[in-house]
Design an enzyme around this catalytic site. Sequence first.
Site, mmCIF file in Angstrom:
data_model
loop_
_atom_site.group_PDB
_atom_site.id
_atom_site.type_symbol
_atom_site.label_atom_id
_atom_site.label_comp_id
_atom_site.label_asym_id
_atom_site.label_seq_id
_atom_site.Cartn_x
_atom_site.Cartn_y
_atom_site.Cartn_z
ATOM 1 N N GLY A 239 0.760 -1.243 0.000
ATOM 2 C CA GLY A 239 0.000 0.000 0.000
ATOM 3 C C GLY A 239 0.785 1.284 0.000
ATOM 4 O O GLY A 239 0.185 2.351 -0.130
ATOM 5 N N ARG A 314 -7.633 3.657 -14.761
ATOM 6 C CA ARG A 314 -7.504 4.331 -13.461
ATOM 7 C C ARG A 314 -8.149 5.714 -13.418
ATOM 8 O O ARG A 314 -8.841 6.024 -12.458
ATOM 9 C CB ARG A 314 -6.042 4.391 -13.020
ATOM 10 C CG ARG A 314 -5.434 2.993 -12.795
ATOM 11 C CD ARG A 314 -4.065 3.036 -12.141
ATOM 12 N NE ARG A 314 -4.163 3.535 -10.797
ATOM 13 C CZ ARG A 314 -3.864 4.767 -10.420
ATOM 14 N NH1 ARG A 314 -3.378 5.622 -11.294
ATOM 15 N NH2 ARG A 314 -4.033 5.141 -9.178
ATOM 16 N N CYS A 346 -16.582 4.999 -26.786
ATOM 17 C CA CYS A 346 -17.856 5.720 -26.784
ATOM 18 C C CYS A 346 -18.434 5.825 -25.380
ATOM 19 O O CYS A 346 -19.444 5.194 -25.050
ATOM 20 C CB CYS A 346 -18.837 5.025 -27.726
ATOM 21 S SG CYS A 346 -18.159 4.954 -29.377
HETATM 22 C C1 LIG Z 1 -3.588 -4.936 -3.470
HETATM 23 C C2 LIG Z 1 -2.907 -5.587 -2.355
HETATM 24 C C3 LIG Z 1 -1.570 -5.324 -2.084
HETATM 25 C C4 LIG Z 1 -0.739 -4.336 -2.858
HETATM 26 O O1 LIG Z 1 -1.156 -3.010 -2.718
HETATM 27 P P1 LIG Z 1 -0.257 -1.853 -3.355
HETATM 28 O O2 LIG Z 1 -0.987 -0.618 -3.024
HETATM 29 O O3 LIG Z 1 -0.171 -2.095 -4.806
HETATM 30 O O4 LIG Z 1 1.076 -1.918 -2.685
HETATM 31 C C5 LIG Z 1 -0.958 -6.027 -1.053
HETATM 32 N N1 LIG Z 1 -1.642 -6.927 -0.317
HETATM 33 C C6 LIG Z 1 -2.945 -7.206 -0.549
HETATM 34 C C7 LIG Z 1 -3.634 -8.223 0.285
HETATM 35 C C8 LIG Z 1 -3.615 -6.551 -1.572
HETATM 36 O O5 LIG Z 1 -4.901 -6.827 -1.787
#
Ligand SMILES: *Cc1c(COP(=O)(O)O)cnc(C)c1O
Length: 421
Positions: A239, A314, A346
């Site tokens: 994350g 995105r 479209c």
């Molecule tokens: C999506 C996800 C990640 C990675 O998230 P990033 O923001 O791309 O680093 C890691 N662990 C789990 C369980 C996820 O669902």
Amino acid sequence: MDHFTYAGGRLHAEDVPLDRIAAEVGTPVYVYSAATLTRHYLQFRKALDWTDHLICFAVKANSNLAVLKLLGDLGAGMDVVSGGEYARARAAGVPGDRIVFSGVGKTADEMRRAIAGGIRQFNVESEPELALLSQVAVAMGATVPIAIRVNPDVDARTHAKIATGKSENKFGIPIAGAPGVYARAAALPGLRVVGIDMHIGSQLTDLDPYRQAYAKMADLCRLLRDQGHAIIRLDMGGGLGIPYRRDNAAPPLPIEYGQVIRDTVGDLGCEIEIEPGRNIVGNAGVLLTSVVYLKRGEGRDFLILDAAMNDLIRPAMYDSHHEIVPVAEPPVGAEVAPVDVVGPVCETGDTFARGVELPALDSGDLVAFRSAGAYGAVMASEYNSRPLVPEVLVAGDRYAVIRPRPSIEEMLARDVVPPWL
Ligand SMILES: *Cc1c(COP(=O)(O)O)cnc(C)c1O
């Protein structure tokens, strides 16, 4: 930092000019930089060099086999969320004991495949999943290591669609109920409790939510150990955000994130797992595209590209911003004017950005969306019957097509018209 820079008046990926890739492969096309991928992975390694750890790349961010092999060869593990992603990680040469299986809806078939192929750990997200995993493991005569994903009820302060750590989200079990769930898990045959898992959201630009969540994890670890569970691993999730805008304050660096982990759980003697996706691959990729038309409208001009929302969703899905830059370097002091940058699909939602200040561009000119390496190609579709966008990997002065563009004939050949029609 990445390896997409101007040299001799043209934007390059490492030492390869992007106009050469456009001429040889066509557009739209994703272009990744091996040096940038490597650099970002090594930053996480450095951030955790104070402890035993495994960096499990979140495969859902970019699941091309070449990208997975590059990272796997550097020693990365993988975080997978489906049987398909598990198969990709294995096909890329990553051993099962470096693969962590996450996700709220694992099926018995997915569990069987992962157990048969080898797995480091399942991150279990609910009690029904515990029960099913136990059944599947017993039927196979296996004992599978598990961590339980706990939801710390922390606000990750990110976009609502990618926040996962609040109690209203579907992920994990409420942290308050964790001791009861761990006790029931420990009593189930076929399972071996080894750790605690958390993942609070994506594109976090502040370390505070991590600090709060990991402090709760440390408390839980001590409590579970007091209750007799051998907690030896902590999976901190992924994350960590990336800079999508160069003018904004940059998000924290991996080294600072590693320090938060050390401060909060470093004294527990656990092996640390992290699951970064975006941070490793996001700024290691661009989407290269050509201008089809400059359409002059009343009061606004539209730059119509050959890339569309089906190639990069995105902006439509998360209101996200990607820097858009011309491949031909604009001369210093070049005049800019605002244009709406759109694709040919479209849908009004097929708008990448409004009022972008760009130098004069016209049919055939190339532009690149920066920071497109994560959640770009993996989310692409063939909507409007546009063949799936191809991918290219650059390393130094070499490049390879790592997923070719299907022909229109190949795209049609996947459909089957029943003989009775
Ligand atoms: C999506 C996800 C990640 C990675 O998230 P990033 O923001 O791309 O680093 C890691 N662990 C789990 C369980 C996820 O669902």
